[in-house]
Design an enzyme around this catalytic site. Structure first.
Site, PDB file in Angstrom:
ATOM      1  N   GLU A 105      90.241  73.783   7.871  1.00 23.09           N
ATOM      2  CA  GLU A 105      88.789  73.675   8.795  1.00 23.09           C
ATOM      3  C   GLU A 105      88.131  74.806   9.473  1.00 23.09           C
ATOM      4  O   GLU A 105      88.906  76.151   9.369  1.00 23.09           O
ATOM      5  CB  GLU A 105      89.814  72.743  10.310  1.00 23.09           C
ATOM      6  CG  GLU A 105      88.997  72.466  11.531  1.00 23.09           C
ATOM      7  CD  GLU A 105      90.290  72.615  12.208  1.00 23.09           C
ATOM      8  OE1 GLU A 105      90.226  71.764  13.251  1.00 23.09           O
ATOM      9  OE2 GLU A 105      91.644  72.493  12.106  1.00 23.09           O
ATOM     10  N   LYS A 137      85.492  65.693  13.153  1.00 24.18           N
ATOM     11  CA  LYS A 137      86.602  64.878  13.837  1.00 24.18           C
ATOM     12  C   LYS A 137      86.949  64.297  15.218  1.00 24.18           C
ATOM     13  O   LYS A 137      85.743  64.968  16.003  1.00 24.18           O
ATOM     14  CB  LYS A 137      87.589  67.041  14.463  1.00 24.18           C
ATOM     15  CG  LYS A 137      89.007  66.491  14.294  1.00 24.18           C
ATOM     16  CD  LYS A 137      88.738  68.301  14.652  1.00 24.18           C
ATOM     17  CE  LYS A 137      90.860  68.643  14.708  1.00 24.18           C
ATOM     18  NZ  LYS A 137      91.502  69.865  14.786  1.00 24.18           N
ATOM     19  N   CYS A 189      93.202  67.704  10.469  1.00 24.05           N
ATOM     20  CA  CYS A 189      93.950  68.739  11.324  1.00 24.05           C
ATOM     21  C   CYS A 189      94.117  67.749  11.893  1.00 24.05           C
ATOM     22  O   CYS A 189      95.577  66.858  12.493  1.00 24.05           O
ATOM     23  CB  CYS A 189      93.430  69.951  11.823  1.00 24.05           C
ATOM     24  SG  CYS A 189      94.529  71.338  12.890  1.00 24.05           S
ATOM     25  N   VAL A 205      98.895  75.030  13.499  1.00 19.58           N
ATOM     26  CA  VAL A 205      99.673  76.019  14.631  1.00 19.58           C
ATOM     27  C   VAL A 205     100.629  75.293  14.841  1.00 19.58           C
ATOM     28  O   VAL A 205     100.803  74.152  14.812  1.00 19.58           O
ATOM     29  CB  VAL A 205      98.733  76.487  15.780  1.00 19.58           C
ATOM     30  CG1 VAL A 205      97.076  76.648  15.545  1.00 19.58           C
ATOM     31  CG2 VAL A 205      98.587  75.191  16.562  1.00 19.58           C
TER      32      VAL A 205
END
Length: 273
Positions: free
Chosen positions: A42, A113, A146, A173
């Site tokens: 990304e 996205k 993501c 993350v």
């Protein structure tokens, strides 16, 4: 059989020249190993942790005429491959956290996205198009980005639209209470959704720490059974994950028993709130 590569590397925020040049080097390496579909992380042309919207805007580009898309398109032509890669897209005064798909014949399409994560909402507009599936000579390719993988509707829409493989550029993350040795929850989500929708999933994550934000790596290629066929990769090393995907399994695996099919058995009339 589609040969797939997920490229895991550490983009540098603000250094588009390095990021794109390094991605081109890694694309060439993946192509030399026989990959035909190559997935990159990304926002891998711009980096991810922006100080403010002005910085994000300065690192954005239009699609397909921007330098990054043009460079990836030329690489796709040169190596006879298809590339799905995360890009910071500018459309007039609006920014999108996008994925561009390009191939030997040129630019194919863009996915913006839909589900923005945390501070992305300060910089980007959410995409407003249903999950597209791109019909290419190497297969029917769906695209997510993501945080989209947290929403089962995203994978389901790809499957209903005919996807055989879903490419997922990502910057995963750490989640709350996640231990360093834990397999990222996102990998579990990709495995579960591959199984429940009968699709291959190719997720390319980044590594490194950017302005205090760490990233998880663990790029992975998953078959429709939900089992990884390659990866998960390491947490902190640049590497390329390769996998051979028999896309006919994407259709066959949706029949899960003599009397059951994961798409045909849906009871849509009961799902509305």
């Amino acid at each position: 059989m589609l040969e797939v590569a997920c490229i895991q590397f550490d983009p540098r925020v603000g250094d588009k020249t390095y990021n794109v040049e390094h991605s081109l080097k890694l694309i060439g390496e993946a192509a030399s190993q026989g990959a035909k579909l190559i997935v990159l992380p990304e926002l891998c042309n711009s980096g991810y942790v922006f100080n403010d919207r002005e910085e994000a805007y300065s690192l954005s580009e239009p699609i397909p005429e921007g330098d990054t898309t043009q460079a990836w398109t030329e690489a796709a032509r040169k190596h006879d491959v298809y590339i799905a890669a995360g890009i910071n897209e500018r459309d007039n005064d609006k920014l999108y956290n996008s994925v561009v798909l390009t191939g030997p014949q040129g630019y194919i399409g863009t996915y913006r996205k839909v589900h923005l994560w945390n501070k992305e909402k300060l910089f980007f507009e959410p995409g407003d198009a249903k999950n597209p599936v791109f019909h290419t000579p190497v297969g029917r390719i769906g695209i997510l980005n993501c945080y989209d993988v947290w929403f089962p509707e995203s994978f389901r829409t790809c499957a209903l639209n005919g996807a055989e493989i879903v490419a997922v550029p990502t910057n995963w993350v750490p989640m709350p209470e996640q231990k360093k040795e834990d397999l990222p929850m996102a990998v579990h989500l990709c495995m579960a959704n591959a199984h429940s929708n009968g699709v291959f999933v190719a997720a390319a994550d980044r590594i490194g720490t950017e302005r205090g934000q760490s990233f998880l790596g663990h790029s992975v290629i998953i078959e429709p059974s939900g089992r990884p066929i390659s990866g998960p990769a390491s947490q902190d090393q640049e590497e390329i994950v390769y996998g051979s995907c028999d896309l006919s399994k994407a259709t066959l695996s949706r029949t899960v028993s003599e009397r059951n099919h994961v798409l045909h058995d849906r009871r849509e009339e009961l799902y509305e709130l």
